[in-house]
Structures are given as C-alpha cells and as structure tokens.
Design an enzyme around this catalytic site. Sequence first.
Site, PDB file in Angstrom:
ATOM      1  CB  THR A 189      10.682  -3.579   7.027  1.00 50.25           C
ATOM      2  OG1 THR A 189       9.856  -4.728   7.227  1.00 50.25           O
ATOM      3  CG2 THR A 189      11.796  -3.921   6.079  1.00 50.25           C
ATOM      4  CD  GLU A 336      12.491  -2.987   2.263  1.00 47.50           C
ATOM      5  OE1 GLU A 336      12.608  -1.765   2.528  1.00 47.50           O
ATOM      6  OE2 GLU A 336      11.475  -3.641   2.555  1.00 47.50           O
ATOM      7  CE  LYS A 446      -5.676   1.666  -6.885  1.00 47.30           C
ATOM      8  NZ  LYS A 446      -5.409   1.107  -5.584  1.00 47.30           N
ATOM      9  CD1 TRP A 451      -6.336   5.037 -11.172  1.00 45.61           C
ATOM     10  CD2 TRP A 451      -4.420   4.289 -10.304  1.00 45.61           C
ATOM     11  NE1 TRP A 451      -6.341   3.680 -11.279  1.00 45.61           N
ATOM     12  CE2 TRP A 451      -5.170   3.181 -10.760  1.00 45.61           C
ATOM     13  CE3 TRP A 451      -3.174   4.051  -9.730  1.00 45.61           C
ATOM     14  CZ2 TRP A 451      -4.729   1.875 -10.648  1.00 45.61           C
ATOM     15  CZ3 TRP A 451      -2.725   2.743  -9.616  1.00 45.61           C
ATOM     16  CH2 TRP A 451      -3.504   1.667 -10.066  1.00 45.61           C
TER      17      TRP A 451
HETATM   18  P1  AMP Z   1      11.150   2.853   5.324  1.00 52.16           P
HETATM   19  O1  AMP Z   1      11.556   1.550   4.774  1.00 52.16           O
HETATM   20  O2  AMP Z   1      10.364   2.767   6.591  1.00 52.16           O
HETATM   21  O3  AMP Z   1      12.316   3.764   5.481  1.00 52.16           O
HETATM   22  O4  AMP Z   1      10.161   3.532   4.268  1.00 52.16           O
HETATM   23  C1  AMP Z   1      10.512   3.705   2.918  1.00 52.16           C
HETATM   24  C2  AMP Z   1       9.406   4.425   2.195  1.00 52.16           C
HETATM   25  O5  AMP Z   1       9.340   5.798   2.586  1.00 52.16           O
HETATM   26  C3  AMP Z   1       9.594   4.488   0.697  1.00 52.16           C
HETATM   27  O6  AMP Z   1       9.233   3.288   0.065  1.00 52.16           O
HETATM   28  C4  AMP Z   1       8.689   5.657   0.327  1.00 52.16           C
HETATM   29  O7  AMP Z   1       7.326   5.267   0.257  1.00 52.16           O
HETATM   30  C5  AMP Z   1       8.846   6.588   1.505  1.00 52.16           C
HETATM   31  N1  AMP Z   1       9.821   7.658   1.182  1.00 52.16           N
HETATM   32  C6  AMP Z   1      11.113   7.722   1.482  1.00 52.16           C
HETATM   33  N2  AMP Z   1      11.670   8.866   1.020  1.00 52.16           N
HETATM   34  C7  AMP Z   1      10.691   9.545   0.375  1.00 52.16           C
HETATM   35  C8  AMP Z   1      10.611  10.782  -0.356  1.00 52.16           C
HETATM   36  N3  AMP Z   1      11.651  11.598  -0.492  1.00 52.16           N
HETATM   37  N4  AMP Z   1       9.411  11.125  -0.895  1.00 52.16           N
HETATM   38  C9  AMP Z   1       8.332  10.336  -0.766  1.00 52.16           C
HETATM   39  N5  AMP Z   1       8.338   9.179  -0.089  1.00 52.16           N
HETATM   40  C10 AMP Z   1       9.499   8.773   0.470  1.00 52.16           C
END
Ligand code: AMP
Length: 560
Positions: A189, A336, A446, A451
């Site tokens: 990640t 994940e 915040k 929020w």
């Molecule tokens: P990653 O593990 O780097 O792919 O990041 C995942 C994160 O990207 C998620 O936990 C969200 O915070 C964000 N994310 C993914 N898809 C979306 C979406 N359609 N809208 C808003 N946030 C998103």
Amino acid sequence: MLQTRLLPPADNAHTYPLLIKSLLLSGSRYEKTREIVYRDKLRYSYASFTERVARLANVLSEAGVRAGDTVAVMDWDSHRYLECMFAIPMLGAVLHTINIRLSPEQILYTMNHAEDRFVLVNSDFVPLYNGIQQQLETVQKTLLLTDGQEKTANLPNLVGEYESLLAAASPHYDFADFDENSVATTFYTTGTTGNPKGVYFSHRQLVLHTLAMAATLSSLDSIRLLGSDDVYMPITPMFHVHAWGVPYVATLLGIKQVYPGRYEPDMLCRLIREERVSFSHCVPTILQMLLSAPGAQGYNFGGLKMIIGGSALNRALYEAALAKGIQLTAAYGMSETCPLISCAYLNEELRAGSEGERITYRIKAGIPVPLVEAAIMDADGRRQPHDGESQGELVLRAPWLTQSYFREAEEGEELWAHGWLHTGDVATIDGMGFIEIRDRIKDVIKTGGEWISSLELEDLISRHPAVREVAVVGVADPQWGERPFALLVLHDGQALDAKGLKEHLKPFVEQGNINKWAIPSQVALVTEIPKTSVGKLDKKRIRVEIAQWQEAGSAFLSTL
Ligand code: AMP
C-alpha cells in the site's frame, strides 16, 4: 455454523480449482488473432500471447523459480507485465508488483519484506536497482526487460534479456493444478504513515474478482463499459492493484489490449486515437493531465468510456471529459480490496431523472458490485442506518479482500475488527444502496465543532470556471481547532483569491449544501499540487508544505 448436507466424497470427480490459468485459456479460445499491442513497438495475437506465457514459464523454471517463490517486476505498463501477471502465478509462484514510484528506501523495504527471490528489471530502473542491490537480502537472480537492442546490462546474477530468452524457450508448458487458495500476487500500500504494508490475493480471489468485474462492466445496462469488441488500455499503473484487475477481465473476454509503457500524455492520446481505444480507467488527476495534454487539444475522444476511481470524481471533471466525448463512470475500491467494491449503477428510476440528477449519481462511489456487502459502522462496531445521512466508517465483506497484511498480524487484526474490513473512509449509504464517500477519516476537517468533508468542498470549488485543480485540507487554528485551507491551480490567464472563492461558495451555503464554516479562510495559488506515487492528492505533503509557507509568510497566500 448451520448443519447442512455436505457434498458426498466422489473419488473420481475432478474438483476444479479456481486458478488464473483458466482466465488465459478462455480469451484465446474466443479470439486467436486479436492483438496485444505495446506502444508503437510491438503487436502480436492472442495465440502468440498464450505461447509467450508458456515460454516465460519455461524461462523462469529454468532459472530456478519454484512454486511458493516470490518473483518481483519493475516495469512500466507493458505486454511483458501482462505476461508476468499470468506466467508467475500459473507456476504457483507469487508476483510482487513493485511500486517504482516509491522512494528507493521504500522499494528496498518492500523487496526485503516480501522476500523477493527473482527480479525482472526494466533497463530504465537498472540504476535504481543497483543503488539498493547490496542491501537486498533474498534476491538470487535478475532478468533484464528492455525496449532497446541491448542483450545485457550491469545487473548482478543476470539470467539474460527477456525477449532473447523467450525466443529460445519452448512454447509449451504443462501448467499443473494446485490449491486455489495459493497466494498469486502481492504488493504494498502507499499508506501515508509508517512503512508500506503488504496485501496479498489468492488465485480463487482473483478469479472471483475477475468474474464479478466482468459481470459489472459488461452486463449492467446503465454501466456497460466493456464488451468483447472494445479496445482496452490501462492508464492506471500495473503495479497499482494489478491495473485494478482489468487486464484479467480483458484477457478472459479476448479483448484487444494496448499497453502504453511509460506514461507520456501525447503517446497516450496517440494510442487512443490510432488503436481506437474505447475503454480505460484512471484516477482523476491523471485524466486531468490527459485532457490538458497538447495532443488532446482540438481532439474529440468520442466513444471512449472510462472508470474513474481511487479518489472522488467531481462534477467539473465529469463535465470537462464529457465535452471531449469521454463518458465517465465512478467506482470505488482500495489496495486492500483487490480493488473493485462498487460502481455507479443507475436504476430505471434514476435514469428517468434530469441530466443534473443523473450526474449526481454517476459521480458517487456507486452500488456494491455482485458478492460485495457494505455497511456503515460507528467507532464501537455498531451498524448505522442506510438512510443517506448517517455517517460512519465504511466496512466491507467480499470474497476477494486481503485477509491480513503480510507479516503484520496486528495491523491485519485492526483491519478486520468486528469481522468486517475497515476502509478508513467516512461514508453514507442511502436507501438505494448508493455509497457516498464523505472523506478519509484522517482528512475530515473539524472546525468549531462542525465536521466538514474536504471532498465535498473540493467538488464545489472545482465548479468555479477559473479552477483547474483543487485540494482542501484542515490546518490547525487556535480558535476553531481547524480551518479549511484550499490549494488552487488556475487555468491559464485566470485569477481568483480567498474573497472570490467566498463569493463562489456563498450560494452553496445559502442552499444548505455546506455550512458557513466550510468557506476556506486561506487560499494558495500554486502551479502544481503534490501527488502520491499513484497520482492522488498527497494531503500529508500538502499539510507539511502549508506549514512551511505559513512560517515563511509566503506571498501567494490569500486570506479572507
Ligand atoms: P488505494 O489503496 O491507494 O487505492 O486508496 C484507496 C482509497 O482511495 C480509498 O480508501 C478512498 O479513500 C479513496 N477512493 C477510492 N475510490 C474512491 C471514490 N470513488 N471516491 C472517493 N474516494 C475514493
């Protein structure tokens, strides 16, 4: 557990394991002559693709790769990467897709942590590899990937160059069956705190994910992004969740696939045009870059359909893409989760609404795809109602979620608290099942007891005609706890300051979309917003930079 009637034992019956090899066989059965294309450099048929996977398996076996070994790849998006996505897991080995945009220290950390034994290195990354190779603890052999003519490189324990080795290898390999719960892939990640964490996926998980994604993209009428006659090109790095798993879907369906190598906006535009790419996917910032590329000016992408995920899709980008003939659909997922969780599906009722209403739903994270369960939980693990208003952490269950973090059992337990995978995202789910991501838990602002969702503010600010890109973060404030701070990149020749932004946001306050505390009291005009290794807004770095500017009293800050 319920006491059900289990399948009686049948000694002669074949128990079919769900293995990645079955995805490869189906594609070439449908379309033997359809092409896999690499930039303007190489094209070959699905029949050759199947043979090349067998050749690669022979090369790796001869080099000593055995089931259970971890084999790492450092490459741009290429046909070679696609071949590795099949050959390595099909040998029973584990493919480690290295995030080549991490710092050398982090790459070193991930390679030692994953216990990589073999590494396939693109010639562009030889200097990077050599910079860390003395500290690599488990690597035994390397293999050179190159677009050029060179057959060797200054790499330790080099087996040889990919194309020459493939050419000399047998095009047949008898891939054995094995347990479908064997680990097939792993990667790290891009977490913003601490060391990157390793997630991992089994053959069974990847096969089920592929089938669910194919059903979602190909069969749901309001989505319908991908049919077998489409042409596919990823603009999401293959190291980032296997290019979201779409190469497996494209191969399953025998679709023409185009791999662009290193991302160069003009090359991407050229490939879209010349290869007639009709389906792709990326994060919002990469689409922004593509739309601003010189090669995209005056060009209509008519017919291109894209999934946008990885970050919130805002209305302004949706409309800018549409004006260039690109139909966007939002989806949600994370490293994940393999990654697909939800996709913006519009039911009959929503399709009958106005264009404005339809867009509101097309840009939300969407409805969980088949086999996914989503819920909202408070900090004590209590489920919250799906009323579109109650907020909480989005939690998930599905057959393809990472079961833990590799060699980080404690963090894995936290991820799976209460038997649900915790996303770290604050969301609502409405009565139709639509998930709306309000923010990362860490990014919610915040202020004065309220929020505020930084994503919602970014969406509203992006609707100002002068704004090309925007990021909003909370910065510490002695009176209010935190106050929103906006970073703006403006279109050429445009101007906007904190007062102008306030004027733009006022109507949204009056209509009740946001409260008045959401109006940023400070704005910085910048030429570029910091991004993560996968092109998302890097809010951690943004906060650090803002603190430095504030200390220095920078002139490009505008205050209400
Ligand atoms: P990653 O593990 O780097 O792919 O990041 C995942 C994160 O990207 C998620 O936990 C969200 O915070 C964000 N994310 C993914 N898809 C979306 C979406 N359609 N809208 C808003 N946030 C998103």
